[in-house]
Motif scaffolding. Structure first.
Motif, short mmCIF file in Angstrom:
data_model
loop_
_atom_site.label_atom_id
_atom_site.label_comp_id
_atom_site.label_asym_id
_atom_site.label_seq_id
_atom_site.Cartn_x
_atom_site.Cartn_y
_atom_site.Cartn_z
N ALA A 195 0.85 -1.19 0.00
CA ALA A 195 0.00 0.00 0.00
C ALA A 195 0.88 1.24 0.00
O ALA A 195 1.73 1.40 0.87
CB ALA A 195 -0.92 0.01 1.21
N ILE A 196 0.69 2.11 -0.99
CA ILE A 196 1.39 3.39 -1.04
C ILE A 196 0.42 4.46 -0.56
O ILE A 196 -0.61 4.70 -1.20
CB ILE A 196 1.89 3.70 -2.46
CG1 ILE A 196 2.77 2.56 -2.99
CG2 ILE A 196 2.66 5.02 -2.47
CD1 ILE A 196 3.18 2.73 -4.45
N PHE A 197 0.74 5.07 0.57
CA PHE A 197 -0.09 6.13 1.14
C PHE A 197 0.53 7.48 0.76
O PHE A 197 1.73 7.68 0.97
CB PHE A 197 -0.17 6.02 2.66
CG PHE A 197 -0.91 4.82 3.18
CD1 PHE A 197 -1.70 4.05 2.36
CD2 PHE A 197 -0.83 4.49 4.53
CE1 PHE A 197 -2.40 2.95 2.84
CE2 PHE A 197 -1.52 3.40 5.04
CZ PHE A 197 -2.31 2.62 4.20
N THR A 198 -0.27 8.39 0.25
CA THR A 198 0.24 9.70 -0.13
C THR A 198 -0.61 10.81 0.45
O THR A 198 -1.76 10.60 0.84
CB THR A 198 0.28 9.88 -1.66
OG1 THR A 198 -1.07 10.03 -2.15
CG2 THR A 198 0.93 8.71 -2.35
N THR A 199 -0.02 11.99 0.49
CA THR A 199 -0.77 13.20 0.82
C THR A 199 -0.21 14.33 -0.03
O THR A 199 0.98 14.34 -0.37
CB THR A 199 -0.67 13.55 2.31
OG1 THR A 199 -1.61 14.58 2.63
CG2 THR A 199 0.72 14.00 2.71
N THR A 202 2.27 14.57 -4.07
CA THR A 202 2.94 13.33 -4.48
C THR A 202 1.97 12.28 -5.01
O THR A 202 2.41 11.22 -5.47
CB THR A 202 3.75 12.73 -3.31
OG1 THR A 202 2.88 12.50 -2.19
CG2 THR A 202 4.89 13.66 -2.90
N LEU A 203 0.69 12.54 -4.95
CA LEU A 203 -0.30 11.56 -5.41
C LEU A 203 -0.05 11.08 -6.84
O LEU A 203 -0.02 9.87 -7.09
CB LEU A 203 -1.71 12.13 -5.27
CG LEU A 203 -2.84 11.31 -5.90
CD1 LEU A 203 -2.93 9.93 -5.27
CD2 LEU A 203 -4.18 12.04 -5.79
N PRO A 204 0.11 11.96 -7.84
CA PRO A 204 0.32 11.45 -9.21
C PRO A 204 1.59 10.64 -9.35
O PRO A 204 1.65 9.71 -10.17
CB PRO A 204 0.35 12.72 -10.07
CG PRO A 204 0.65 13.83 -9.11
CD PRO A 204 0.03 13.44 -7.82
N PHE A 205 2.63 10.95 -8.55
CA PHE A 205 3.85 10.16 -8.60
C PHE A 205 3.58 8.74 -8.11
O PHE A 205 4.11 7.77 -8.66
CB PHE A 205 4.94 10.79 -7.73
CG PHE A 205 5.25 12.23 -8.05
CD1 PHE A 205 4.99 12.75 -9.30
CD2 PHE A 205 5.79 13.07 -7.09
CE1 PHE A 205 5.27 14.08 -9.61
CE2 PHE A 205 6.07 14.39 -7.37
CZ PHE A 205 5.81 14.90 -8.64
N THR A 248 4.77 5.34 2.87
CA THR A 248 4.19 6.67 2.83
C THR A 248 5.10 7.60 2.04
O THR A 248 6.33 7.48 2.09
CB THR A 248 3.96 7.26 4.23
OG1 THR A 248 5.22 7.47 4.89
CG2 THR A 248 3.09 6.34 5.07
N VAL A 249 4.48 8.54 1.29
CA VAL A 249 5.24 9.46 0.45
C VAL A 249 4.69 10.86 0.67
O VAL A 249 3.47 11.08 0.60
CB VAL A 249 5.11 9.09 -1.04
CG1 VAL A 249 6.03 9.97 -1.88
CG2 VAL A 249 5.43 7.62 -1.27
N GLU A 250 5.59 11.81 0.93
CA GLU A 250 5.15 13.19 1.18
C GLU A 250 6.23 14.19 0.79
O GLU A 250 7.42 13.89 0.81
CB GLU A 250 4.79 13.37 2.65
CG GLU A 250 5.95 13.12 3.61
CD GLU A 250 5.49 13.01 5.05
OE1 GLU A 250 4.88 13.96 5.55
OE2 GLU A 250 5.75 11.94 5.67
N GLU A 251 5.81 15.38 0.46
CA GLU A 251 6.69 16.50 0.15
C GLU A 251 6.92 17.28 1.45
O GLU A 251 6.48 18.41 1.62
CB GLU A 251 6.02 17.38 -0.91
CG GLU A 251 6.86 18.52 -1.43
CD GLU A 251 6.02 19.53 -2.18
OE1 GLU A 251 6.53 20.14 -3.11
OE2 GLU A 251 4.83 19.73 -1.83
#
Length: 314
Positions: A195-199, A202-205, A248-251
C-alpha cells in the motif's frame, strides 16, 4: 461551471474563497501583503469590505484573525507556508487553546517556491500544526482538491491549517471523487501486495509508481490522504492488513509529518512493515519543483523501487 482543471492551486484557492464569500457573510480573508501571490485578490475583488491586508506581519495576521473569530467571523488568513511558521506561538495560544474557527492557509508549500531557495520552502509545516490538539490539517493534491478542501473547511469546528502549492499542477483528483469529506482517505488504485499512502502533490507520482510496479508483477494500492489530521485510521488499518507493507510518500520532512502520523497509529494497533519517503533536511534553490523532486528522489521510479523492497522484505 468553474473549470478547476484549468486553474493552478493558488488560483483554485482564490476562487474557492471568493465563492465561499458569496455563500457566507461571516467569511473574512486576511493576508500578510500576499493578496496577489496567494490569489486572495479574487476574494478582495468580490468582497472588498471583508478583505484585510495586515502587511508583512505574520504574528499580527494570526492574532487579528483570532480577534475576528471571537467577534463571530470565520477568518481565512493567508501567507506563504514558510512564513506562517513565524506565527506558531499565536496559532498555539490565541487560536488553538481557544479552539477558534480560524483557517490558516499556507501557500507556496513544500518545493513550490523552488527558485527562492530553502528559506521559502516549507517542509516542516505539517508537523508543527499537526501537533496542536485542536487543529485539523488538510493537504490537498491539486487544484480540484484545493477548491474542495477550502469549501469543506467551512464546516469544520475549531481551527484548520490548509497546505497549498503554487503553480505545479497535475490534475489527478478531479474525477477521483465528487465530494471532499474532511477526515476521509480516497483510493486511487486498488492493490494487494503493498500500500502506497500519499498526501498532497505526491499523489500522481504514486499512481505512476503503481503502474511501474504492475509491469513488474506487483499489485500496489494507492491511497490518498488529503486530511492528515484527523487521519482516516480505518483506511490505514484496512490497507495495512490487506497488504502487510505500507510506504508513505510526502513533500515534507520524514520527522513529524504524514508518515509519522501513520507510523504512530500502526505501531500501536497493527505493527506493519513500513517505510517513509520524504525529506531529511532543508531544500535548495532550483529552477522548478520538478527539479527538486528529482534531486531528492521523490519520483515514480524511486517510489516503485522502495515499494518493491518492502514487498521483498515481508
Amino acid at each position: 461551471m468553474l473549470d478547476l482543471e484549468g486553474l493552478t492551486p493558488r488560483e483554485a484557492l482564490g476562487r474557492a474563497l471568493a465563492d465561499l464569500g458569496d455563500l457566507r457573510k461571516d467569511v473574512v480573508v486576511l493576508v500578510a501583503d500576499t493578496g496577489e501571490t496567494t490569489r486572495a485578490r479574487f476574494f478582495a475583488e468580490r468582497h472588498p469590505e471583508r478583505f484585510f491586508n495586515v502587511g508583512i506581519a505574520e504574528q499580527s495576521l494570526v492574532g487579528i484573525a483570532a480577534g475576528l473569530a471571537l467577534a463571530g467571523f470565520m477568518p481565512y488568513a493567508l501567507t506563504f507556508a514558510a512564513f506562517m511558521t513565524r506565527a506558531w506561538e499565536q496559532a498555539r495560544n490565541s487560536v488553538d487553546r481557544l479552539a477558534l474557527p480560524v483557517r490558516l492557509v499556507g501557500t507556496h508549500a513544500g518545493f513550490a517556491d523552488a527558485y527562492d531557495g530553502p528559506s521559502h520552502q516549507a517542509l516542516e509545516d505539517i508537523a508543527i500544526f499537526r501537533v496542536l490538539p485542536n487543529f485539523t490539517v488538510l493537504v490537498p493534491a491539486d487544484s480540484c482538491e484545493v477548491y474542495r478542501a477550502v469549501t469543506a473547511s467551512a464546516t469544520v469546528k475549531g481551527p484548520v491549517y490548509i497546505r497549498v502549492g503554487r503553480d505545479f499542477h497535475i490534475p489527478t483528483t478531479c474525477d477521483m471523487y465528487d465530494k471532499f469529506e474532511v477526515g476521509r482517505a480516497y483510493v486511487a488504485v486498488e492493490g494487494k501486495d503493498v500500500a502506497i499512502f500519499t498526501t498532497g502533490v505526491t499523489l500522481p507520482f504514486a499512481i505512476e509508481a503503481a503502474q511501474l510496479l504492475r509491469d513488474r508483477g506487483i499489485s500496489a494500492a494507492v491511497v490518498h490522504f488529503p486530511t492528515v489530521k484527523p487521519l482516516d485510521y480505518a483506511a490505514v488499518e484496512k490497507y495495512a492488513a490487506a497488504t502487510g507493507a505500507v510506504l508513505t510518500v510526502e513533500e515534507h520532512m520524514v520527522h513529524g509529518g504524514f508518515g509519522s502520523a501513520v507510523a504512530e497509529h500502526l505501531s500501536q494497533t497493527r505493527p506493519t512493515k513500513m517505510a517513509i519517503m520524504g525529506l531529511k533536511s532543508y531544500g535548495r534553490t532550483a529552477k522548478s519543483p520538478q527539479e527538486l523532486y528529482q534531486y531528492y528522489g521523490l519520483t515514480p521510479e524511486n517510489i516503485a523501487a522502495r515499494a518493491e523492497e518492502l514487498v521483498r522484505l515481508r
